[in-house]
Design an enzyme around this catalytic site. Structure first.
Site, PDB file in Angstrom:
ATOM      1  N   GLU A  63      67.655 -16.879  14.434  1.00 56.00           N
ATOM      2  CA  GLU A  63      66.280 -17.008  13.973  1.00 56.00           C
ATOM      3  C   GLU A  63      66.097 -16.694  12.491  1.00 56.00           C
ATOM      4  O   GLU A  63      65.260 -17.310  11.823  1.00 56.00           O
ATOM      5  CB  GLU A  63      65.343 -16.125  14.812  1.00 56.00           C
ATOM      6  CG  GLU A  63      65.793 -14.677  14.868  1.00 56.00           C
ATOM      7  CD  GLU A  63      64.735 -13.760  15.479  1.00 56.00           C
ATOM      8  OE1 GLU A  63      63.538 -13.999  15.253  1.00 56.00           O
ATOM      9  OE2 GLU A  63      65.139 -12.795  16.170  1.00 56.00           O
TER      10      GLU A  63
ATOM     11  N   ASP B 272      17.508 -10.067  -5.995  1.00 53.35           N
ATOM     12  CA  ASP B 272      16.603  -9.165  -5.273  1.00 53.35           C
ATOM     13  C   ASP B 272      17.243  -7.789  -5.176  1.00 53.35           C
ATOM     14  O   ASP B 272      18.455  -7.661  -5.261  1.00 53.35           O
ATOM     15  CB  ASP B 272      16.400  -9.677  -3.840  1.00 53.35           C
ATOM     16  CG  ASP B 272      15.534 -10.911  -3.803  1.00 53.35           C
ATOM     17  OD1 ASP B 272      15.106 -11.359  -4.878  1.00 53.35           O
ATOM     18  OD2 ASP B 272      15.303 -11.410  -2.696  1.00 53.35           O
TER      19      ASP B 272
ATOM     20  N   LYS C 131      11.770  -6.850  -4.877  1.00 49.26           N
ATOM     21  CA  LYS C 131      11.051  -7.649  -3.881  1.00 49.26           C
ATOM     22  C   LYS C 131      11.316  -6.969  -2.561  1.00 49.26           C
ATOM     23  O   LYS C 131      12.105  -7.401  -1.774  1.00 49.26           O
ATOM     24  CB  LYS C 131      11.637  -9.063  -3.811  1.00 49.26           C
ATOM     25  CG  LYS C 131      11.031 -10.134  -4.681  1.00 49.26           C
ATOM     26  CD  LYS C 131       9.549 -10.288  -4.471  1.00 49.26           C
ATOM     27  CE  LYS C 131       9.069 -11.613  -4.991  1.00 49.26           C
ATOM     28  NZ  LYS C 131       9.652 -12.714  -4.238  1.00 49.26           N
TER      29      LYS C 131
ATOM     30  N   GLY D 115      18.625 -11.862  -0.685  1.00 48.70           N
ATOM     31  CA  GLY D 115      19.220 -11.282   0.515  1.00 48.70           C
ATOM     32  C   GLY D 115      19.142 -12.273   1.669  1.00 48.70           C
ATOM     33  O   GLY D 115      18.236 -13.099   1.721  1.00 48.70           O
TER      34      GLY D 115
ATOM     35  N   ASP E 286      19.241 -15.271   4.035  1.00 50.45           N
ATOM     36  CA  ASP E 286      19.154 -16.702   3.757  1.00 50.45           C
ATOM     37  C   ASP E 286      17.979 -16.921   2.819  1.00 50.45           C
ATOM     38  O   ASP E 286      16.906 -16.340   2.998  1.00 50.45           O
ATOM     39  CB  ASP E 286      18.937 -17.472   5.065  1.00 50.45           C
ATOM     40  CG  ASP E 286      18.896 -18.970   4.821  1.00 50.45           C
ATOM     41  OD1 ASP E 286      19.959 -19.592   4.906  1.00 50.45           O
ATOM     42  OD2 ASP E 286      17.820 -19.501   4.511  1.00 50.45           O
TER      43      ASP E 286
ATOM     44  N   ALA F 292      19.172 -12.006   8.154  1.00 53.06           N
ATOM     45  CA  ALA F 292      19.229 -10.680   8.786  1.00 53.06           C
ATOM     46  C   ALA F 292      19.182 -10.770  10.310  1.00 53.06           C
ATOM     47  O   ALA F 292      19.827  -9.977  11.003  1.00 53.06           O
ATOM     48  CB  ALA F 292      18.090  -9.805   8.269  1.00 53.06           C
TER      49      ALA F 292
ATOM     50  N   MET G 285      10.581  -7.328   7.865  1.00 53.17           N
ATOM     51  CA  MET G 285       9.638  -6.467   7.149  1.00 53.17           C
ATOM     52  C   MET G 285       8.690  -5.776   8.129  1.00 53.17           C
ATOM     53  O   MET G 285       7.501  -5.661   7.873  1.00 53.17           O
ATOM     54  CB  MET G 285       8.844  -7.300   6.115  1.00 53.17           C
ATOM     55  CG  MET G 285       9.761  -7.919   5.065  1.00 53.17           C
ATOM     56  SD  MET G 285       8.910  -8.983   3.909  1.00 53.17           S
ATOM     57  CE  MET G 285       8.832 -10.527   4.800  1.00 53.17           C
TER      58      MET G 285
HETATM   59  N1  SAH Z   1      15.810 -13.700   3.199  1.00 60.83           N
HETATM   60  C1  SAH Z   1      16.090 -12.510   3.957  1.00 60.83           C
HETATM   61  C2  SAH Z   1      14.826 -11.808   4.407  1.00 60.83           C
HETATM   62  C3  SAH Z   1      14.005 -11.287   3.260  1.00 60.83           C
HETATM   63  S1  SAH Z   1      12.620 -10.377   3.806  1.00 60.83           S
HETATM   64  C4  SAH Z   1      16.977 -12.864   5.147  1.00 60.83           C
HETATM   65  O1  SAH Z   1      17.161 -14.041   5.458  1.00 60.83           O
HETATM   66  O2  SAH Z   1      17.495 -11.955   5.800  1.00 60.83           O
HETATM   67  C5  SAH Z   1      13.257  -8.734   3.796  1.00 60.83           C
HETATM   68  C6  SAH Z   1      13.467  -8.249   5.208  1.00 60.83           C
HETATM   69  O3  SAH Z   1      14.654  -8.782   5.723  1.00 60.83           O
HETATM   70  C7  SAH Z   1      13.661  -6.750   5.331  1.00 60.83           C
HETATM   71  O4  SAH Z   1      12.415  -6.079   5.341  1.00 60.83           O
HETATM   72  C8  SAH Z   1      14.332  -6.650   6.675  1.00 60.83           C
HETATM   73  O5  SAH Z   1      13.433  -6.831   7.713  1.00 60.83           O
HETATM   74  C9  SAH Z   1      15.219  -7.873   6.645  1.00 60.83           C
HETATM   75  N2  SAH Z   1      16.604  -7.581   6.201  1.00 60.83           N
HETATM   76  C10 SAH Z   1      17.240  -8.122   5.167  1.00 60.83           C
HETATM   77  N3  SAH Z   1      18.513  -7.654   5.079  1.00 60.83           N
HETATM   78  C11 SAH Z   1      18.671  -6.800   6.104  1.00 60.83           C
HETATM   79  C12 SAH Z   1      19.753  -6.008   6.580  1.00 60.83           C
HETATM   80  N4  SAH Z   1      20.948  -5.985   5.977  1.00 60.83           N
HETATM   81  N5  SAH Z   1      19.546  -5.247   7.678  1.00 60.83           N
HETATM   82  C13 SAH Z   1      18.364  -5.257   8.315  1.00 60.83           C
HETATM   83  N6  SAH Z   1      17.313  -5.980   7.916  1.00 60.83           N
HETATM   84  C14 SAH Z   1      17.463  -6.758   6.817  1.00 60.83           C
END
Ligand code: SAH
Length: 464
Positions: free
Chosen positions: A22, A249, A271, A302, A304, A333, A384
């Site tokens: 091998e 953000d 934000k 953060g 999507d 999230a 949120m």
């Molecule tokens: N665009 C983001 C959401 C933005 S609004 C997305 O798609 O996730 C911000 C909210 O997203 C926060 O108040 C919380 O509710 C959530 N969030 C974002 N990142 C998070 C994480 N790592 N853990 C838990 N909640 C999260």
């Protein structure tokens, strides 16, 4: 650096491999990628080895190699996997001045074979001086994922095209041309039509870049995912790697921002929840100003970008300003939190729809179709929702929701400080107040963690 890395031209050279089993097979497989003449010394070759030799132009000699045999050989591999036979072969090779590698024996080897990422003609060799093969393999795996499969043909065609590219001034414009070729148009042409059209595509791309004149700024609206850099898309990473200006953000953690170019300019825009935030028109103005200066702007959000990210407002402002933009999706999230608790967001027979909702919008508390939400089995991902927990709880109970409905809150999903709070609707406000999370929280209404609570680092446990 005890071992000096070089790339050896093996075309027309002879490489000798000694061994029956091998280990010899593995070395032969690797060396078949080269253009060397291969000779295998195997008194009793095993079936697999014999088959591989028969399938290629490899010379098989069914006895041990003599010093004479090895004279003039470029490299020799002792691959018996047996100390005595290896030592004997290695001694003979050394006696006629041939560099020899003894498989799994660093001390006896004049050279070592690195871990290789092969995108011929792009070859990456990874060595750890024999100290940590596991580490070398991990680096290899990482690179294998990062480098597009078509890099080989792309690089071959790109190399031939280099003199033409000099029509573009050196620096940013030429870099952009190559980036377009290697990461966008090139891979696309390769996948859709094939290698033979790469040269044609290169001429097209060059013409486009010449005609475009001075670089136009652009904005990429990118979802960075929930926080763990591993949960970013490859495209987000690549864009981050190239951006001149990163407008991000507060949700985007340092671990992700560190992936940007050292020279990039960072502009944080708050934000988050009820905290201080940058007014939307200032964010729009910053994007537009930098893009008009010719910068490649990354608007990093953060999760999507299209989920509670005010994406449309930013995109509209950019369109109005005549600035080119595109969206790169990210893991939201809700997906990250569902993964943390090991639950599916939809389930046959339970919920065939899923709501992504926010507990408050610009007009204060958001209104929803509470009656359908309160129905047994419905699932909602609430963004949120920290401050609005009491409001949500009240509305849902008022519209007939069962107080025992599971509610799971995930704080800092996918981050090192991630915490889970498994509760139920009637205890939501009290449990949340007791846990007092300080990071972003995603509330999963209608879902309980799949794993037994005691295996999860819950907020309640931490308080106990
Ligand atoms: N665009 C983001 C959401 C933005 S609004 C997305 O798609 O996730 C911000 C909210 O997203 C926060 O108040 C919380 O509710 C959530 N969030 C974002 N990142 C998070 C994480 N790592 N853990 C838990 N909640 C999260």
């Amino acid at each position: 650096m005890q071992h000096f890395p070089i790339f050896l031209d093996l075309q027309g050279q002879t490489v000798a491999i000694a061994g029956n089993g091998e280990f010899a097979l593995a070395k032969l497989r690797l060396l078949l990628k080269t253009q060397a003449r291969l000779t295998v010394y195997a008194p009793a070759p095993e079936a697999d080895l014999r088959a591989l030799i028969a399938a290629h132009a490899v010379t098989l000699i069914q006895r041990a190699a003599t010093a004479d045999d090895l004279t003039g050989v470029a490299l020799a591999y002792a691959a018996h996997g047996e100390a005595q036979a290896d030592a004997q072969f290695a001694a003979r090779a050394r006696s006629v001045g041939v560099l020899v590698n003894v498989v799994d024996n660093l001390e006896a080897s004049a050279f070592i074979t690195p871990a290789i990422v092969d995108r011929d003609p792009v070859t990456i060799a990874i060595g750890t001086e024999g100290a940590a093969p596991v580490l070398a393999r991990a680096i290899k795996t990482d690179l294998e994922e990062k480098l597009p499969q078509g890099l080989g043909p792309l690089a071959r065609a790109g190399k031939l095209f280099r003199p033409h590219a000099e029509a573009l001034p050196q620096g940013r414009r030429r870099r952009d041309f190559w980036a377009d070729y290697y990461f966008e148009t090139g891979p696309q042409v390769l996948a859709e039509v094939g290698e033979e059209l790469l040269e044609h595509a290169l001429h097209d791309i060059l013409r486009r870049h010449l005609e475009a004149g001075e670089p136009q700024g652009r904005v990429d609206l990118v979802g960075a995912g929930p926080g763990d850099p591993e949960l970013m898309t490859q495209r987000a990473r690549r864009l981050l790697d190239r951006a001149d200006v990163v407008i991000h953000d507060r949700l985007v953690p340092a671990a992700i921002l560190e992936l940007a170019r050292r020279e990039a300019q960072f502009i944080p825009v708050g934000k988050e929840g009820f905290g201080p935030s940058t007014p939307q028109d200032q964010i729009n103005a910053a994007m537009i100003r930098h893009a008009r200066n010719g910068a490649h702007v990354l608007r990093l959000k953060g999760g999507d970008a299209s989920v509670f990210g005010r994406l449309d407002e930013e995109a509209e402002a950019l369109t109005e300003a005549g600035i080119d933009w595109a969206v790169t999706p990210g893991i939201t999230a809700a997906s990250a939190a569902a993964a943390v608790i090991g639950r599916s967001l939809t389930q046959r027979g339970r919920n065939s729809d899923l709501r992504l909702l926010t507990a408050h919008d610009i007009n204060g508390f958001a209104d929803h179709d509470w009656r359908s939400l309160a129905r047994n089995g419905s699932v909602a991902a609430i963004y949120m929702g920290k401050r609005a927990a009491r409001f949500l709880q009240g509305r849902l109970l008022m519209h007939g929701a069962d107080g025992a409905t599971p509610v799971t809150l995930v704080e800092n999903a996918s981050r090192p400080d991630q915490r889970i709070l498994a509760t139920r609707l009637d205890r939501l406000t009290a449990d949340l107040a007791a846990a007092a999370p300080s990071g972003p929280v995603l509330t999963l209404f209608g879902l309980a963690p799949a794993k037994a609570a005691e295996t999860l680092p819950t907020l309640l446990e931490e308080m106990a």
